[in-house]
Motif scaffolding. Structure first.
Motif, PDB file in Angstrom:
ATOM      1  N   THR A  67       0.851  -1.184   0.000  1.00  0.00           N
ATOM      2  CA  THR A  67       0.000   0.000   0.000  1.00  0.00           C
ATOM      3  C   THR A  67       0.892   1.241   0.000  1.00  0.00           C
ATOM      4  OG1 THR A  67      -0.087   0.051   2.416  1.00  0.00           O
ATOM      5  CG2 THR A  67      -1.827  -1.167   1.290  1.00  0.00           C
ATOM      6  N   ASP A  68       0.337   2.357  -0.370  1.00  0.00           N
ATOM      7  CA  ASP A  68       1.061   3.637  -0.413  1.00  0.00           C
ATOM      8  C   ASP A  68       2.352   3.552  -1.227  1.00  0.00           C
ATOM      9  OD1 ASP A  68      -0.839   4.982   1.111  1.00  0.00           O
ATOM     10  OD2 ASP A  68       0.073   4.311   2.986  1.00  0.00           O
ATOM     11  N   TYR A  71       4.968   6.594  -1.698  1.00  0.00           N
ATOM     12  CA  TYR A  71       6.095   6.861  -0.796  1.00  0.00           C
ATOM     13  C   TYR A  71       7.340   6.101  -1.237  1.00  0.00           C
ATOM     14  CZ  TYR A  71       3.071   9.286   2.475  1.00  0.00           C
ATOM     15  OH  TYR A  71       2.220  10.194   3.055  1.00  0.00           O
ATOM     16  N   CYS A 139      10.538   9.338   3.334  1.00  0.00           N
ATOM     17  CA  CYS A 139       9.521   8.682   2.495  1.00  0.00           C
ATOM     18  C   CYS A 139       9.557   7.164   2.690  1.00  0.00           C
ATOM     19  CB  CYS A 139       9.731   9.024   1.023  1.00  0.00           C
ATOM     20  SG  CYS A 139       9.294  10.712   0.599  1.00  0.00           S
ATOM     21  N   VAL A 142       8.017   6.175   6.068  1.00  0.00           N
ATOM     22  CA  VAL A 142       6.548   6.209   6.029  1.00  0.00           C
ATOM     23  C   VAL A 142       6.028   4.977   5.290  1.00  0.00           C
ATOM     24  CG1 VAL A 142       4.548   7.457   5.110  1.00  0.00           C
ATOM     25  CG2 VAL A 142       6.393   8.713   6.225  1.00  0.00           C
ATOM     26  N   PHE A 143       6.660   4.635   4.174  1.00  0.00           N
ATOM     27  CA  PHE A 143       6.248   3.458   3.401  1.00  0.00           C
ATOM     28  C   PHE A 143       6.370   2.182   4.233  1.00  0.00           C
ATOM     29  CE2 PHE A 143       7.601  -0.117   0.724  1.00  0.00           C
ATOM     30  CZ  PHE A 143       6.457  -0.281  -0.033  1.00  0.00           C
ATOM     31  N   THR A 145       6.571   1.845   7.549  1.00  0.00           N
ATOM     32  CA  THR A 145       5.649   1.876   8.690  1.00  0.00           C
ATOM     33  C   THR A 145       4.228   1.536   8.256  1.00  0.00           C
ATOM     34  OG1 THR A 145       7.018   3.556   9.749  1.00  0.00           O
ATOM     35  CG2 THR A 145       4.774   3.316  10.560  1.00  0.00           C
ATOM     36  N   THR A 146       3.789   2.111   7.171  1.00  0.00           N
ATOM     37  CA  THR A 146       2.441   1.849   6.672  1.00  0.00           C
ATOM     38  C   THR A 146       2.272   0.393   6.270  1.00  0.00           C
ATOM     39  OG1 THR A 146       2.313   4.110   5.860  1.00  0.00           O
ATOM     40  CG2 THR A 146       0.729   2.550   4.961  1.00  0.00           C
ATOM     41  N   ASN A 147       3.252  -0.146   5.590  1.00  0.00           N
ATOM     42  CA  ASN A 147       3.117  -1.519   5.100  1.00  0.00           C
ATOM     43  C   ASN A 147       3.328  -2.558   6.187  1.00  0.00           C
ATOM     44  OD1 ASN A 147       2.551  -1.734   2.090  1.00  0.00           O
ATOM     45  ND2 ASN A 147       3.949  -0.012   2.263  1.00  0.00           N
ATOM     46  N   HIS A 149       2.401  -2.029   9.273  1.00  0.00           N
ATOM     47  CA  HIS A 149       1.148  -1.919  10.012  1.00  0.00           C
ATOM     48  C   HIS A 149       0.045  -2.676   9.269  1.00  0.00           C
ATOM     49  CE1 HIS A 149      -2.338  -0.675  12.032  1.00  0.00           C
ATOM     50  NE2 HIS A 149      -2.131   0.604  12.153  1.00  0.00           N
ATOM     51  N   ASP A 150      -0.034  -2.516   7.945  1.00  0.00           N
ATOM     52  CA  ASP A 150      -1.064  -3.186   7.153  1.00  0.00           C
ATOM     53  C   ASP A 150      -0.808  -4.682   7.005  1.00  0.00           C
ATOM     54  OD1 ASP A 150      -2.326  -0.783   6.855  1.00  0.00           O
ATOM     55  OD2 ASP A 150      -1.643  -0.429   4.803  1.00  0.00           O
TER      56      ASP A 150
END
Length: 192
Positions: A67-68, A71, A139, A142-143, A145-147, A149-150
């Protein structure tokens, strides 16, 4: 005491002693080594960051569940800019040194004129490479951390059975019951 007074008066008047010249020379060499190390460090870190990001994408988070992606792409673009700026800085530094040597031999002593366009360019390129590298790290952070978490399983999904498992369980129980009955019937029949 007279020696210290002579040194302070010569330093104040703009004339440099041999000791002052040696100190100035060592400062200039240290500055050159520091910026050279900075350039090399940024180059190695940016290249390594590319490798780590590819490994993260391949081994930890599969490309089909990412996702995302913006980033990740931004980090890669920023690191490409970092590498390009850094390599350009190396080349312009070489040109600036050649120009300064040529001008110095011709009698020029003004530092701004010795530096010229190429020297000024190097002065701007070095900080730009550092800033773009750090922006790429942000960047990528953030990528990641987001992935990460997902990618974690949701607590409700772990404890509750999936719809396929719940529909398969009654079917398995239904098909197992007649098989058990047929296996039990011959055993009971032969026993009498």
């Amino acid at each position: 005491m007279k020696n210290a007074t002579d040194q302070s008066s010569s330093a104040g008047s703009g004339r440099l002693t041999d000791q002052d010249k040696e100190y100035l020379k060592s400062l200039m060499e240290s500055e050159f080594q520091a910026i050279d190390q900075f350039d090399k460090t940024v180059l190695v870190l940016a290249g390594g960051a590319f490798g780590v990001s590819f490994a993260f994408l391949k081994d930890i988070v599969k490309p089909d569940v990412v996702t995302d992606k913006n980033y990740l792409i931004s980090a890669w673009v920023l690191w490409c800019i970092t590498l390009a700026v850094n390599l350009t800085s190396f080349y312009f530094s070489h040109l600036a040194m050649r120009r300064a040597q040529r001008k110095y031999r011709a009698g020029e002593r003004d530092e701004a004129k010795l530096r010229g366009f190429t020297g000024i360019t190097v002065m701007w390129l070095n900080p730009i490479s550092g800033v773009t590298f750090i922006a790429g790290l942000i960047c990528m952070s953030v990528f990641v951390t987001t992935n990460l978490h997902d990618a974690r399983p949701k607590p409700s999904a772990v404890n509750s059975p999936t719809p396929a498992a719940t529909s398969a369980a009654p079917a398995a129980a239904t098909s197992a019951a007649p098989a058990a009955a047929t296996n039990a019937a011959p055993a009971a029949h032969t026993g009498t």
